[in-house]
Write a protein that holds these residues in place. Structure first.
Motif, PDB file in Angstrom:
ATOM      1  N   VAL A   1       0.823  -1.214   0.000  1.00  0.00           N
ATOM      2  CA  VAL A   1       0.000   0.000   0.000  1.00  0.00           C
ATOM      3  C   VAL A   1       0.853   1.257   0.000  1.00  0.00           C
ATOM      4  N   GLY A   2       2.074   1.170   0.537  1.00  0.00           N
ATOM      5  CA  GLY A   2       2.954   2.342   0.577  1.00  0.00           C
ATOM      6  C   GLY A   2       3.240   2.917  -0.792  1.00  0.00           C
ATOM      7  N   ALA A   3       3.201   2.073  -1.826  1.00  0.00           N
ATOM      8  CA  ALA A   3       3.473   2.545  -3.186  1.00  0.00           C
ATOM      9  C   ALA A   3       2.398   3.490  -3.684  1.00  0.00           C
ATOM     10  N   LEU A   4       1.231   3.493  -3.047  1.00  0.00           N
ATOM     11  CA  LEU A   4       0.125   4.346  -3.481  1.00  0.00           C
ATOM     12  C   LEU A   4       0.077   5.665  -2.740  1.00  0.00           C
ATOM     13  N   LEU A   5       0.922   5.850  -1.734  1.00  0.00           N
ATOM     14  CA  LEU A   5       0.813   7.015  -0.866  1.00  0.00           C
ATOM     15  C   LEU A   5       1.691   8.178  -1.283  1.00  0.00           C
TER      16      LEU A   5
END
Length: 602
Positions: free
Chosen positions: A259-263
């Protein structure tokens, strides 16, 4: 890809999917209704009387034909086409309204059905999800059914799995032809994750999530290069990405998802001001993902290095996250006050506000205590835990369906996550048990995970802590309390001590979380607990921190003494909970970090 119905389907017997939820006044005036409840904003502004057909929030005003098709059970007709149309009608009237928690009606009620008109795989996924949503009894996953007879399932589940299999085949055929549309692929990915979630397919859903993140990054790159129509950027960032961020925030409780890749494009987490509860929700979702990633970073440093050597960057990040949580709450408070002044707060909006507050309290405690290994640091936040429980009750009352039940699945933020966190981290017995009880009222499936599975983990954790607490009292020469029945299995003669004491890390005695600028929640229920709500807190030495769940057949965590684990159970499919526990040397007063393991039915 445009989501407008193509000309080839304009003559279809499936009528245009316009919302029928508008109030009677707006319909008679032939103007677009904002569908706010109990009175819409347009009628409120013009002073007109606002009435809706039906009294239950969250249901469509049905055309007679749609009502009649839902009067008969899905399995009552041998006509496959009729069963498909009935499943779609149920999706449109029920599933689409509840799976997204009421704030994503555009995506579930408009975009997804419109895409299904030109994409057979989406149509099949919709009706499969609908059938499972209507009959949410435990359903074996596809791997199980490869070895079992489909006849063990009822008609609804046979239909659902047949439609799901057909959808998967359609996707594969498109991929083989090389004509896959990324936006359509993302819609299908979301639907497939919901289907897997209802079936307990956590591993499959997690793989789908990872694949979906890769598709999002690819589509973002194409949009940035001008290779894709800019209209897709709006659909992507306003509808798809928020769903993946929320699902990622939920999944981080139990697994590592990207999910960090979307932040990276969410710099301010939407905390500077909110135009709606939806934007407030997006802000807290981003903060939820960031807070959990921060917590993991802290735990890695605390286990590997001396606690006093936490990098300055981590302490700065902690202060920044706490400040952003405070800003979020200020913006949220302004929004709620504005809605109250306009007399525009419906019971459902009040419930949504309560839900968002439970997440804010949880994140505040999580971030404030992440820089300490001592579990007793959470004892300073008993008022916040109590507020989570109180607000969760309000949210659950508001999200219940007309029959009082909760929907079987939600991929929206839910009270299940803050209640689970409270049962895990709050060691005041009464509050912990209240949180565990309320979890049973939440939607059975939250994102990829069944709440019942989390409850079993918590019950095991509580039993282990009770066992250590009793041992500590016995060692001190005091009489311990009666242990729960579940502890008997953990402490039976056929099992050894749950703590293997395989690893030890010497830690100097260190204080609890240092004083911070925001030492308490900005909307705490009070500096003291209400009378009668406190009980005997579990001592530090008896508290445990779960790390992960593993099975023997999948391998052991690094450094595990296999012989210590194997003696618990000869079965390779047995699951174990790996946990940490602090132990103080009685002479030196030095804390030792002990890694322990215990069997768990997971």
């Amino acid at each position: 890809m445009s989501v407008s119905p193509p000309s080839s389907v304009r003559g279809s017997p499936i009528r245009p999917l316009r919302s029928r939820r508008g109030c009677k006044t707006c319909k008679s005036r032939r103007v677009k209704c904002g569908e706010e409840k109990p009175t819409c904003a347009r009628c409120t502004k013009t002073g007109r009387k606002c009435e809706y057909e039906g009294t239950t929030f969250g249901t469509f005003s049905s055309a007679p034909a749609t009502d009649s098709i839902l009067d008969n059970p899905l399995s009552s007709s041998p006509n496959t086409v009729w069963r498909e149309r009935r499943a779609f009608a149920y999706y449109f009237q029920h599933t689409a309204l509840f799976v997204g928690g009421g704030l994503e009606t555009d995506f579930w009620s408009t975009i997804v059905p419109q895409v299904s008109r030109s994409e057979p795989a989406v149509w099949d996924a919709i009706i499969s999800l609908s059938a499972l949503f209507e009959s949410p009894e435990p359903c074996p996953d596809i791997a199980f059914l490869r070895q079992k007879d489909l006849r063990i399932l009822n008609q609804n589940h046979r239909d659902a799995l047949g439609w799901y299999s057909r959808s998967v085949s359609s996707v594969r055929q498109r991929l083989d032809r090389g004509d896959g549309d990324i936006f359509v692929g993302l819609v299908i990915c979301v639907l497939f994750m919901c289907i897997e979630g209802l079936q307990g397919g956590v591993e499959q859903a997690t793989r789908l999530y990872t694949h979906g993140v890769q598709l999002i990054l690819t589509l973002r790159a194409q949009i940035a290069s001008g290779a894709v129509d800019s209209s897709k950027a709006v659909l992507l960032e306003n509808n798809i990405v928020p769903i993946f961020v929320r699902l990622g925030a939920i999944a981080l409780n139990f697994s590592a998802v990207p999910v960090g890749a979307l932040l990276s494009d969410s710099e301010h987490a939407l905390t500077q001001g909110f135009a709606s509860l939806r934007s407030a929700r997006e802000g807290i979702s981003i903060l939820a993902a960031e807070a959990q990633l921060f917590q993991r970073t802290c735990l890695g440093h605390l286990v590997m290095f001396h606690p006093s050597e936490l990098p300055y960057e981590i302490l700065t990040q902690q202060a920044t996250l706490l400040a952003r949580l405070k800003v979020w709450h200020a913006a949220f408070t302004d929004l709620m006050e504005s809605l109250r002044r306009k007399d525009a707060l419906s019971p459902q909006q009040i419930g949504t506000g309560a839900l968002l507050l439970t997440h804010h309290e949880m994140l505040f405690i999580m971030v404030a205590t992440s820089t300490s290994l001592l579990e007793t640091t959470t004892d300073a936040y008993l008022p916040q835990f109590q507020n989570i429980i109180e607000q969760a009750g309000v949210a659950l009352d508001a999200s219940a369906r007309s029959d009082g039940s909760q929907p079987p699945l939600t991929i929206e933020l839910s009270v299940a996550m803050p209640l689970w966190f409270t049962s895990l981290r709050c060691r005041e017995p009464r509050l912990r048990r209240m949180a565990l009880t309320l979890t049973g009222r939440a939607p059975p499936v939250q994102g990829f995970y069944k709440c019942a599975t989390g409850v079993r983990l918590l019950e095991t954790l509580i039993a282990v802590e009770d066992m250590y607490g009793m041992k500590r009292k016995t060692a001190q020469g005091t009489t311990g309390s009666i242990m729960p029945e579940s502890t008997d299995e953990l402490n039976g003669s056929n099992r050894p001590d749950s703590s293997s004491d395989i690893f030890r890390f010497d830690l100097e005695s260190h204080p609890a979380t240092p004083d911070l600028d925001y030492a308490s929640s900005p909307y705490s229920v009070g500096s003291e607990m209400k009378p009668g709500t406190t009980g005997g807190l579990i001592p530090e030495e008896a508290r445990i921190k779960p790390i992960n769940i593993f099975r023997v057949q999948d391998g052991f965590p690094p450094g595990t003494a296999e012989e210590d684990i194997a003696k618990w159970s000869p079965y390779r499919e047995q699951s174990f909970m790996h946990f940490l526990r602090n132990e103080r040397d009685p002479i030196s007063g030095t804390w030792h970090l002990v890694h322990g393991f215990t069997p768990i039915d997971y």
